[in-house]
Write an enzyme that holds these catalytic residues in place. Structure first.
Site, PDB file in Angstrom:
ATOM      1  N   ASP A  67      72.642  66.365  77.845  1.00 21.60           N
ATOM      2  CA  ASP A  67      72.782  65.000  78.318  1.00 21.60           C
ATOM      3  C   ASP A  67      72.064  64.117  77.301  1.00 21.60           C
ATOM      4  OD1 ASP A  67      72.753  62.536  79.492  1.00 21.60           O
ATOM      5  OD2 ASP A  67      71.756  63.153  81.338  1.00 21.60           O
ATOM      6  N   ASN A  94      78.030  61.481  66.857  1.00 19.62           N
ATOM      7  CA  ASN A  94      79.265  60.891  67.340  1.00 19.62           C
ATOM      8  C   ASN A  94      79.180  60.438  68.797  1.00 19.62           C
ATOM      9  OD1 ASN A  94      82.395  60.757  67.767  1.00 19.62           O
ATOM     10  ND2 ASN A  94      81.651  62.307  69.213  1.00 19.62           N
ATOM     11  N   TYR A 159      77.538  47.620  73.687  1.00 19.67           N
ATOM     12  CA  TYR A 159      78.192  48.526  72.736  1.00 19.67           C
ATOM     13  C   TYR A 159      78.184  47.936  71.330  1.00 19.67           C
ATOM     14  CZ  TYR A 159      81.892  51.609  70.893  1.00 19.67           C
ATOM     15  OH  TYR A 159      82.623  52.501  70.154  1.00 19.67           O
ATOM     16  N   LYS A 163      76.256  49.504  68.074  1.00 19.20           N
ATOM     17  CA  LYS A 163      76.969  49.909  66.860  1.00 19.20           C
ATOM     18  C   LYS A 163      76.503  49.100  65.656  1.00 19.20           C
ATOM     19  CE  LYS A 163      79.617  53.146  68.536  1.00 19.20           C
ATOM     20  NZ  LYS A 163      79.354  54.564  68.213  1.00 19.20           N
TER      21      LYS A 163
END
Length: 261
Positions: A67, A94, A159, A163
């Site tokens: 996890d 990833n 997000y 990133k």
């Protein structure tokens, strides 16, 4: 990239190798001759499929549950993979959720989950890998970023921030690890069709999505995997600190187009 022994002898760890882009990367690297260890979360069904396909192709792979929202589990996974393979030549970070919420509906838990996996766990997994790589005099760290780190859209606040953070981390680590001959790069995919689209985007249609991409089609996991394979290989020794966008030209195109476009 058609040489099946391009990565022979390389020991590579992939986080989130059970589904989607991570699965495509694990399959490609194993097909190029690498020994692959990958993490997976949830049911493990996808992980079993990845292992089966690698083994049927004559490759070698292992899968470890983790996890990655819990940084310590990620680090233990990397350490376990290193122990099993006797070292590591490349780490591909990833794994990470795509949480889409309107700005005013983003909860602290959304922010924490996104940043814990995309940034915190990725950083400390890389740290664990580098502790091993520094003894071999070379290595590769590759982060899977996103075009959202450069040009986003509504609903992707946490997000996009995560990133974008990966791009900054890539540059910082590249400079710091260069004396150790460890390169650090980021791959930023655009519209890459994965199996979760059917669940998360019920209105998704490949043909309609392809019209948004200048090259005329959507991307697939192996498009990303091919670039990752190159960056993992010895052919990329002089490339570090870079973010490479793989999006069929989406970012290159102006958002506002003429009626003919």
């Amino acid at each position: 990239m058609e040489n099946p022994t391009w990565l022979t002898g390389k020991r590579i760890i992939v986080t989130g190798g059970g589904t989607g882009i991570g699965q495509g990367i694990a399959l490609r690297l194993a097909g190029e001759g690498a020994r692959v260890c990958f993490s997976y979360h949830a049911s493990g069904k996808g992980a079993a499929e990845t292992l089966r396909r690698i083994q049927e192709g004559g490759g070698k792979a292992s899968a470890f549950p983790a996890d990655l929202e819990r940084m310590d589990e990620g680090v233990r996974m990397v350490e376990r993979a290193i122990a099993e393979m006797g070292g590591v030549d490349a780490l591909i970070c990833n794994a990470g959720p795509t949480i889409a919420r309107p700005f005013l509906e983003v909860a602290p838990a959304d922010w924490d989950r996104t940043h814990n996996i995309h940034l915190k766990t990725a950083f400390f997994c890389a740290q664990a890998a580098v502790r091993s790589m520094q003894h071999t005099g070379r290595g590769r760290i590759i982060f899977i970023g996103s075009v959202h780190g450069r040009a986003s859209m509504p609903r992707y606040g946490p997000y996009a921030a995560a990133k974008g953070g990966l791009e900054g981390l890539t540059r910082q680590m590249a400079i710091e690890l260069a004396p150790l001959k460890i390169t650090v790069n980021c791959v930023a995919p655009g519209l890459i069709e994965v199996e979760s689209y059917a669940r998360d985007y019920p209105d998704y249609r490949r043909e309609a999505a392809a019209r948004q991409v200048p090259i005329g089609r959507v991307g697939f996991p192996d498009d990303v995997a091919a670039l990752v394979a190159f960056l993992t290989s010895d052919q990329s020794d002089f490339i570090t600190g870079q973010t490479m966008v793989i999006d069929g030209g989406q970012l290159a195109r102006l958002a506002l187009q003429s009626s003919e476009g």
